[in-house]
Design an enzyme around this catalytic site. Structure first.
Site, PDB file in Angstrom:
ATOM      1  N   SER A 113       0.719  -1.365  -0.280  1.00 37.78           N
ATOM      2  CA  SER A 113      -0.226   0.078   0.390  1.00 37.78           C
ATOM      3  C   SER A 113       1.002   1.057  -0.329  1.00 37.78           C
ATOM      4  O   SER A 113       0.256   1.891  -0.221  1.00 37.78           O
ATOM      5  CB  SER A 113      -0.926   0.213   1.269  1.00 37.78           C
ATOM      6  OG  SER A 113      -1.131  -1.386   0.775  1.00 37.78           O
ATOM      7  N   GLU A 127     -10.264   7.589   1.992  1.00 39.62           N
ATOM      8  CA  GLU A 127      -9.812   5.964   2.526  1.00 39.62           C
ATOM      9  C   GLU A 127     -10.497   5.320   3.491  1.00 39.62           C
ATOM     10  O   GLU A 127     -10.682   5.457   4.283  1.00 39.62           O
ATOM     11  CB  GLU A 127      -8.071   5.968   2.838  1.00 39.62           C
ATOM     12  CG  GLU A 127      -7.899   4.526   2.606  1.00 39.62           C
ATOM     13  CD  GLU A 127      -6.799   4.107   3.465  1.00 39.62           C
ATOM     14  OE1 GLU A 127      -5.456   3.154   3.293  1.00 39.62           O
ATOM     15  OE2 GLU A 127      -5.921   4.950   4.405  1.00 39.62           O
ATOM     16  N   HIS A 179      -1.446  -9.675   0.088  1.00 39.21           N
ATOM     17  CA  HIS A 179      -1.699  -9.253  -1.633  1.00 39.21           C
ATOM     18  C   HIS A 179      -2.734  -9.374  -2.619  1.00 39.21           C
ATOM     19  O   HIS A 179      -1.558 -10.872  -3.002  1.00 39.21           O
ATOM     20  CB  HIS A 179      -1.462  -7.638  -1.466  1.00 39.21           C
ATOM     21  CG  HIS A 179      -1.502  -6.839  -0.400  1.00 39.21           C
ATOM     22  ND1 HIS A 179      -0.451  -5.748  -0.590  1.00 39.21           N
ATOM     23  CD2 HIS A 179      -2.197  -6.808   0.952  1.00 39.21           C
ATOM     24  CE1 HIS A 179      -0.338  -5.421   1.063  1.00 39.21           C
ATOM     25  NE2 HIS A 179      -1.519  -5.815   0.995  1.00 39.21           N
TER      26      HIS A 179
END
EC number: 3.1.3.1
Length: 526
Positions: free
Chosen positions: A113, A334, A456
């Site tokens: 991220s 976010e 991820h």
């Protein structure tokens, strides 16, 4: 062969229920043809492009919100309204333009991220684990910071005279928000208490400190991360007896107190709970610092409605404050805990976070106009999350598949992870989940590979866009393209030639009638 038999049996059982599993109107071809024709008419209106200058920019970032998460959240949203779910539309589904974003970091095929945030906020791809620095910087090497800093679209907007804001459900110094203001070779340097002593001695700054020092007077900051702002071992205002929430700063600085002192003559407010936030009159607030938890905000399913604001509530207050600026605003929002839910294998938490972010997107749409506000919704990366099997229409998204495994003869949920903490073997065999609470909030869905934390995913993510110049987000693009488009739409940052020429032309055309009248008057007088 066994799969075929199981499918036939499940279909017979389905039909034996004696009621249709979908609305009767869907049996009529006219229903589908009418819907498609209506969609076509709407699509044809897009031939007239919105080429206005964007006064306002909003970026909604669903951390870890890959395409499977978007689809599953859509179904969940519908099922929460007692629909089957598949036909439901998310707010982002109604955005007219959609693109795909390639998420890899400069040194990583599957991104993190921090590197991705640098891409979609600063316009350059970067190494994993670093924020606000180019790929020339090396993670955790303090001496590779200087000279490799890159600035963000939030800074470009602030320098152009716009108000700017950050709203997140994570810590305000977490990976995504920190790339908007910090230049740090390690995303984990939340305060100096998390930094190596040699990095502090070499002059590198922690991320919390940079939040207040790098870009003067960020107008709105809301999220978690309170403990990183206070001296080490100082008790927390909300959890005074819990040591894990005590302050972490070794330099003994109280960054909140410093902010209050600096902003005391500027209509500024610091708040730490929902009651304080919602009691504010946005018309009399120019600067807002809201730190609602020592760490991340709680999952929406676990949120205390009395003390913890929702993402939608924070977004509403932020826009009310920011939109007072006649020059417009830039807002980063976010939905950060989608990612955390997936890492924990807790799909129900992750999907409810995604639904809440979609609610915030819809609310922001009601408060702004597509004529002067560009809104972009995207993700930084995906996850090893998916759902499948042969579930019937309307099957609860957290439910069991309609078939058993033809290998171990055990049931399995539609939602599964490629890896993660949900892997479990009992007596050498896959765990039988039929007796488990697979619909519970914190159930960890089964995974193929055992890991303490799920990882991820590496596939492209969707980019949804509406408003001025939204048509420039189309096709497949590198992730760092996103802030360049948004800056172009708002005439900020490095690419402003088109704004100067168009404004110059419009000024000239506006002046021509007056000039003609003046020349006519001169002729008459002469």
């Amino acid at each position: 062969m066994k799969v075929t038999i199981l499918l036939i049996c499940s279909c017979l059982a389905w039909e034996g229920l004696g009621k249709p599993q979908f609305p009767d109107q869907e049996k009529d071809p006219l229903f589908w043809n009418t819907w498609a024709q209506s969609t076509l008419k709407n699509a044809l209106t897009l031939q007239k492009l919105n080429q206005n200058t964007a006064k306002n920019l909003i970026l909604f970032l669903g951390d870890g919100m890959g395409i499977p998460t978007v689809t599953a959240a859509r179904i969940l949203k519908g099922q929460l309204s007692r629909q089957s779910g598949e036909e439901t539309q998310l707010e982002m589904d109604n955005f007219p333009f959609v693109a795909l974003s390639k998420t890899y970091n400069t040194n990583a095929q599957v991104a993190d991220s921090a590197g991705t945030a640098t891409a979609f906020l600063c316009g350059v791809k970067a190494n994993e684990g670093t924020v606000g620095v180019s790929a020339a910087a090396v993670r955790s090497q303090c001496n590779s910071t200087q000279g490799n800093e890159v600035t963000s679209i939030l800074r470009w907007a602030k320098e152009a005279g716009k108000s700017v804001g950050i709203v997140t459900t994570t810590r305000v110094n977490h990976a995504t928000p920190s790339a908007a203001y910090a230049h740090c070779v390690d995303r984990d340097w939340y305060s100096d208490g998390e930094m190596p002593a040699e990095a502090v001695q070499a002059g590198c700054k922690d991320i919390a400190r940079q939040l207040f020092e790098n870009i003067p007077n960020i107008d709105v900051i809301m999220g978690g991360g309170r403990k990183y702002m206070f001296p080490k071992n100082q008790s927390d205002v909300e959890y005074p007896g819990e040591m894990k929430h005590f302050g972490t700063r070794i330099d003994r600085r109280n960054l909140v107190e410093e902010w209050n002192n600096r902003m005391k003559n500027k209509n500024a407010n610091y708040v730490w709970n929902k009651k304080e936030l919602l009691s504010l009159n946005p018309n009399s607030v120019d600067y807002l610092l809201g730190l609602f938890e020592p760490g991340d905000l709680p999952y929406d399913l676990e949120r205390n409605n009395e003390t913890d604001p929702s993402l939608t509530e924070m977004v509403e207050v932020a826009i009310k404050i920011l939109k007072k600026n006649p020059s417009g605003f830039y807002l980063l929002v976010e939905g950060g805990r989608i990612d955390h839910g997936h890492h924990d294998g807790k799909a129900k938490q992750a999907l409810h976070e995604a639904v809440e972010m979609d609610r915030a997107i819809g609310h922001a749409g009601l408060m702004t106009s597509i004529y002067d506000t560009m809104t972009v919704v995207t993700a930084d990366h995906s996850h090893m999350f998916n759902f499948g099997g042969y579930t019937p229409r309307g099957n609860t998204i957290f439910g069991l598949n309609s078939i058993l495994s033809d290998v171990d003869q055990k049931p399995f949920t539609a939602i599964l992870y490629g890896n993660g903490p949900g892997f479990k073997v009992v007596n050498g065999l896959r765990e039988n989940i039929s007796t488990l609470g697979y619909g519970e909030n914190n159930y960890k869905a089964q995974s193929a590979v055992p890991l303490s934390m799920e990882t991820h995913g590496g596939e492209d993510v969707a980019v949804f866009a509406k408003g001025p110049m939204a048509h420039l987000l189309h096709g497949v693009h590198e992730q760092n393209y996103i802030p360049h488009v948004m800056a172009y739409a708002a005439c900020i940052g490095q690419n402003r030639d088109h704004c100067m020429s168009s404004s110059g032309a419009s000024s000239l055309s506006a002046a021509l009638p007056s000039l003609t009248a003046l020349l006519t008057l001169i002729r008459l007088l002469c």
